[in-house]
Design an enzyme around this catalytic site. Sequence first.
Site, PDB file in Angstrom:
ATOM      1  N   THR B 188      36.763  51.668  46.050  1.00  0.00           N
ATOM      2  CA  THR B 188      36.302  52.947  46.609  1.00  0.00           C
ATOM      3  C   THR B 188      36.292  52.958  48.132  1.00  0.00           C
ATOM      4  O   THR B 188      36.062  51.944  48.780  1.00  0.00           O
ATOM      5  CB  THR B 188      34.873  53.274  46.139  1.00  0.00           C
ATOM      6  OG1 THR B 188      34.072  52.101  46.271  1.00  0.00           O
ATOM      7  CG2 THR B 188      34.867  53.711  44.704  1.00  0.00           C
ATOM      8  N   GLY B 227      30.343  45.888  46.851  1.00  0.00           N
ATOM      9  CA  GLY B 227      29.327  44.879  46.542  1.00  0.00           C
ATOM     10  C   GLY B 227      29.829  43.494  46.926  1.00  0.00           C
ATOM     11  O   GLY B 227      30.926  43.111  46.563  1.00  0.00           O
ATOM     12  N   GLU B 489      31.516  52.650  38.208  1.00  0.00           N
ATOM     13  CA  GLU B 489      32.479  52.285  37.160  1.00  0.00           C
ATOM     14  C   GLU B 489      32.871  53.522  36.340  1.00  0.00           C
ATOM     15  O   GLU B 489      33.036  53.444  35.120  1.00  0.00           O
ATOM     16  CB  GLU B 489      31.881  51.213  36.241  1.00  0.00           C
ATOM     17  CG  GLU B 489      32.528  49.848  36.416  1.00  0.00           C
ATOM     18  CD  GLU B 489      31.714  48.921  37.309  1.00  0.00           C
ATOM     19  OE1 GLU B 489      31.212  49.388  38.352  1.00  0.00           O
ATOM     20  OE2 GLU B 489      31.593  47.731  36.965  1.00  0.00           O
TER      21      GLU B 489
END
Lengths: 753, 753
Positions: B188, B227, B489
């Site tokens: 993303t 992350g 997700e």
Amino acid sequence: MTKTQELNPNSPVFDPVKFLKRERDASTIKKDEINTFLESNPEKRDLTHLIIDQIVNDPVLKSDSDYYDRSRPEEREITVRKINKMSLYMEHDIKTVRKQFRDKDLIQELQENSNSIRPLNNKDLSIFNTRLSLVHNIDPQLGTRIGVHLGLFGNCIKGNGTDEQIKYWLQERGALFIKGIYGCFAMTELGHGSNVAGLQTTAVYNPDTDTFTINTPDLAASKWWIGGAAHSATHSAVYARLVVNGKDYGVKTFVVPLRDVSTLQLLPGIAIGDIGAKMGRHGIDNGWIQFRNVVIPREFMLSRFTKVINENGKVSVKTEPLLDSISGYSALLSGRVNMVMDSYRFGSKFATIATRYAVARQQFASAPGQPETQLMDYPLHQFRVLPQLALVYLVSPSAHKLMNTYYTTLDELYQSSSSNGPVDKASLAIVTKKLKNLFVESASLKATNTWLISDLIDELRQTCGGHGYSQYNAFGRGYDDWVVQCTWEGDNNILSLTAAKSILKKFGDSVSKGKFDKVLDSDAFSYLEPSFISSAMSGSTKFDLSDEPSKLYQYTEVWGVALVKLLAHVGKLIRQTKNIDNVSKFLVLISKFHAIHSMLKAYYEKLSSPTDSYVSDKATKEVLWSLYKLFSLYFIDKFSGEFQQFKTFNSDQIAKIQDKLLTILPEIRKECIPLTDSFELPDGMLNAPIGYFDGDIYNNYFNEVLKNNPIEADGPGKPPYHSLLSGMLGRGYEFDARLGGAAKAEVLSRLSK
Amino acid sequence: MTKTQELNPNSPVFDPVKFLKRERDASTIKKDEINTFLESNPEKRDLTHLIIDQIVNDPVLKSDSDYYDRSRPEEREITVRKINKMSLYMEHDIKTVRKQFRDKDLIQELQENSNSIRPLNNKDLSIFNTRLSLVHNIDPQLGTRIGVHLGLFGNCIKGNGTDEQIKYWLQERGALFIKGIYGCFAMTELGHGSNVAGLQTTAVYNPDTDTFTINTPDLAASKWWIGGAAHSATHSAVYARLVVNGKDYGVKTFVVPLRDVSTLQLLPGIAIGDIGAKMGRHGIDNGWIQFRNVVIPREFMLSRFTKVINENGKVSVKTEPLLDSISGYSALLSGRVNMVMDSYRFGSKFATIATRYAVARQQFASAPGQPETQLMDYPLHQFRVLPQLALVYLVSPSAHKLMNTYYTTLDELYQSSSSNGPVDKASLAIVTKKLKNLFVESASLKATNTWLISDLIDELRQTCGGHGYSQYNAFGRGYDDWVVQCTWEGDNNILSLTAAKSILKKFGDSVSKGKFDKVLDSDAFSYLEPSFISSAMSGSTKFDLSDEPSKLYQYTEVWGVALVKLLAHVGKLIRQTKNIDNVSKFLVLISKFHAIHSMLKAYYEKLSSPTDSYVSDKATKEVLWSLYKLFSLYFIDKFSGEFQQFKTFNSDQIAKIQDKLLTILPEIRKECIPLTDSFELPDGMLNAPIGYFDGDIYNNYFNEVLKNNPIEADGPGKPPYHSLLSGMLGRGYEFDARLGGAAKAEVLSRLSK
């Protein structure tokens, strides 16, 4: 890139700023008129603007994105700094109302309580109350921390104290000016929340010393969740069982000092601790309190309705039963009324953020080579966002109306129940009825709206995708701060049940006895009018839900019919099963339907009023009616199960309503930016970069992230716990080697010999 | 009181411990059998118990109530400490599967990649994957931080890399053992989330040097939410546009090193920052990444399906289009499948807490002098809690089933699409269809269940009143940690739309062409079988929803009928309006109904199976069937609008269903404690004192609060910011005096002269 490089304004990829500008330029509706409509009238509107402007520009009160990065101790301290500042505004606001800024200091006069000066009343506090409500919107923990002192502690004394007690604690001692003493509200215990009558703390009267002894008899009797107790309160309004001569008179209220007012050291017999981590509102110092043989003078019992009298050793308890039961309402009522206003203000904040983001954000192109589509142009996105916007609009008139009713009813109550002089029984009977209606109305609107706004925040956060999960865009903290509103000052389910039972009772009286109070009930309970009930039940009321101006009231009335049918069904179930608990699910629904009906009615009456709407522009009014229709239809669709089950509509009609919904959404979509601009919330009030006015979502958001998370000083990218990571990644091939090599075949073979 | 004094066990007021004991003593159902049912089979059950036991007793991995009081830097560091520990378990778990604990170190052999040893496969990771799933339940941020490395980075390489690339990065370099390198998943961007095909980062091929140059062309192209990027990752799997000879080949995947593996310093051209404050999961170091002319060798492009070939300066791009499109599924699929399992585990935790609290907590007496009523004995409370308990039960079989399908399908895919040797087109065609079905099933179950569990946490928190708002009782943090599952997700709305469109397509094929794949579609899509559709549409399928054992499948089938009718309605709307976007609201509903149908079907099949249910006790089975019925009826009632609108039921039948619901609730209420005990969650897994096994809610809760909030050292009750408060409270009477007295009448008169 990083801070210095900006999104290329000529980039073919995204166009956030231009989109918002374009939509604003294309709009013809009058935002000023809408804002006046939303803020009730020009006077309130101007006051609101003035205060918001002060808040977002006050160096202490304003909130910045660092709000989302503070530790609990920091939040606690900053909140007190803000209270400190608010205490000065408080004096200023009272002087503004009384227009007295010169010569003898007004606050001094009030505190000295000379006979020459009129005691404080609600009107004197009107500016500050508005300020407190608005500051709650930008910093809920600050609002609560002051609200507990003024609203709960203050209202407990106002509702239960004699005139002298009210004047002493609130005016002379300075509580109402946030000085002298600081109060908390010690009602709930570890073991008792909703069941106030079951509280265990005791206040035993000692005739010898003319005092009470306050005790916490059991761990579960520890006062719990007490806002302000952990760190700030010098005094508490304590709910405790009055015991006189061994007889338990039930729960009454007492002022119990907790801390030395100058050193803030705890007084003898008081044990206090911090409740610690909460879901939100970390700046509130909620605490627990235990009392061990704490002695207070008899006069510290709040004695408007119940008095302990000691005449030369002859002790008696005198109670005014009717009024004593009313007193239970008073302290929590103000909070409930305020939460309906909060619902409007919180809702407007998140509706603004999500709407601007949805217009500025593009994702997926409809065809290759096309610019990507604005989120708000997807019908599903409209269906997710715009009814929430309509909800916010619909809360406003009912919130203002409820607030007005609250103040006028309370004034009437004080006039008719003065603790000096005789009680006026006739007017008291009327005001008691009004108060009960206000209780039903506020319970239903508080419960329904705090739930709806929880859903709104959650749904709108999801419409902002991942960026909604960033704390800097306000949703996360906003939700965590908000949802306690569904629990405190009356749990929403309990409030809904109580409201519904009253409505059911009124329904029964109307149906079986034709009893209906045309003066007191025709406003909020218009659907209980006997002739309305019979036409609703006979099915003779037909709805085409058209756009004809003369038929707009139908969108409200249809909910009245649905309510009647629901009430009739519930009544039948109760007659069949003789068990009202079994229909609780439907009772909660009655309260929700009632709230929706009230919101539609208040909105309809305001917008159609020639004097109160303040909206003269035709196109503007048209859009406001569209929001009204959208709200009604959206919730009919949401509750289409009940509308069909109780035969307000059949399945074909529901399908038509769903169709109509889809035609209204694009109308509102066209004006969605002006409709959120009309809330007139400055960026400093939103505190969420993807919702700022200019729509420059990516630059604004990136800059706030960077401001709060500068690159680490000891080398970018190398974390403070570097050795934990590099040690793990660099660990040797062989686990066994790290253990000293004792699992090698050669060693094992030796070991087995 | 405080710590030393306990709730008087003989107190007449409350009886929490005795209540739980009494309910356990009275129960006759077999908790062991239920637990085996829930954990799928005895082997999985035993493994789950063993791992949970290790987690809650591991000094590093266990979570305590201090979990709720940590600062973000503390959380980040503690999480890495836990990853470190998990990396050791990882080696241990692989050795356990392969039964190799002696002689040559297995991990060393795998890393050396000698030909004598079989490469790692999914089975080798089965124990660790279970461990990771369970640890996610006690500490979601830890689960995610490892999950991004293994699940996203790892699966991106597995799904897109050649066999050699997979072996190199994951096995030789040690990534799969959480050593050597640490990966993140740079998909993303600030400007693109769901629209992966629109990502802007570029990877331009340089024929001269046989390399790619990675660039971030625009602020909106910054990798966002990554992350592990802020502090831990040494490598990233980067989604970037492949540009060769000026031609854009769309988004492909590349391994791009970010940090020196030993010093963790950022490599040249890499800029990284911290995303900062999030709603939850503060222990994850989400970051943003910008690339400025970062050069990587051509071989770092993951080239299973798309290759850049440079033959003596002649550059070409070779793509396997079918497989290239599949590859998009693979990285996110694992996460979605796992989130359905998470839904079961998270749900079980909160259902346990709320159920135990509701049984232990008493509030309001039914008559004066009576003990107060247990919350769980109120019908409304049963209606709020027990369907949530049923939901958790219903998730379990579908979660296990989906997980199995995922692993078998992936294995088949790898076998039929090996990058060495020819592709088996026939079996690939089948596995492609299976994969597409798996995509639909996982999308629908992921979206529906993550939403349902959000609602469950919220609703159950409210059933615990104020104590639910305390962070120590797990709901607040649990909710904040959970809800991102609805967004990441695959956003739930997008997933639901995609799943629904596939189902609608299948429906169309079945209706118009009689096309129905009996082998592949008869499980998840049984309701699309042509004869089922025609009997559903003709209304010939009748449901009495009785308790007769032979008719239990009706509770599943009724959802199949509702689906068919909903699909038919949606099909009609699309034909009328020619606009599928306008029916999006109904498409989301199709996905929800499909998930509910799948859950009921999986549960029915397992519980009625003579071999797979592991439940032989009759009374136990009876209760499990009651949960099944409750789930089906509860959601029929919830969606009664659609059930009536599309004429699955009429209003009388809905009323009967509501009646029946009210008769099932008390049956389940009787066994609600054993039913939650059957989850076998130790207190250390719940981390919420009002939900601990012994039911001693008040003492447990009080002690946790006290442990985390000891009385202040510098004098109880005197806050650190004392001077701010005492200064405010003690400020003088006169505001004017504090300004120097210039507003006095006498001064003002002089000033006016």
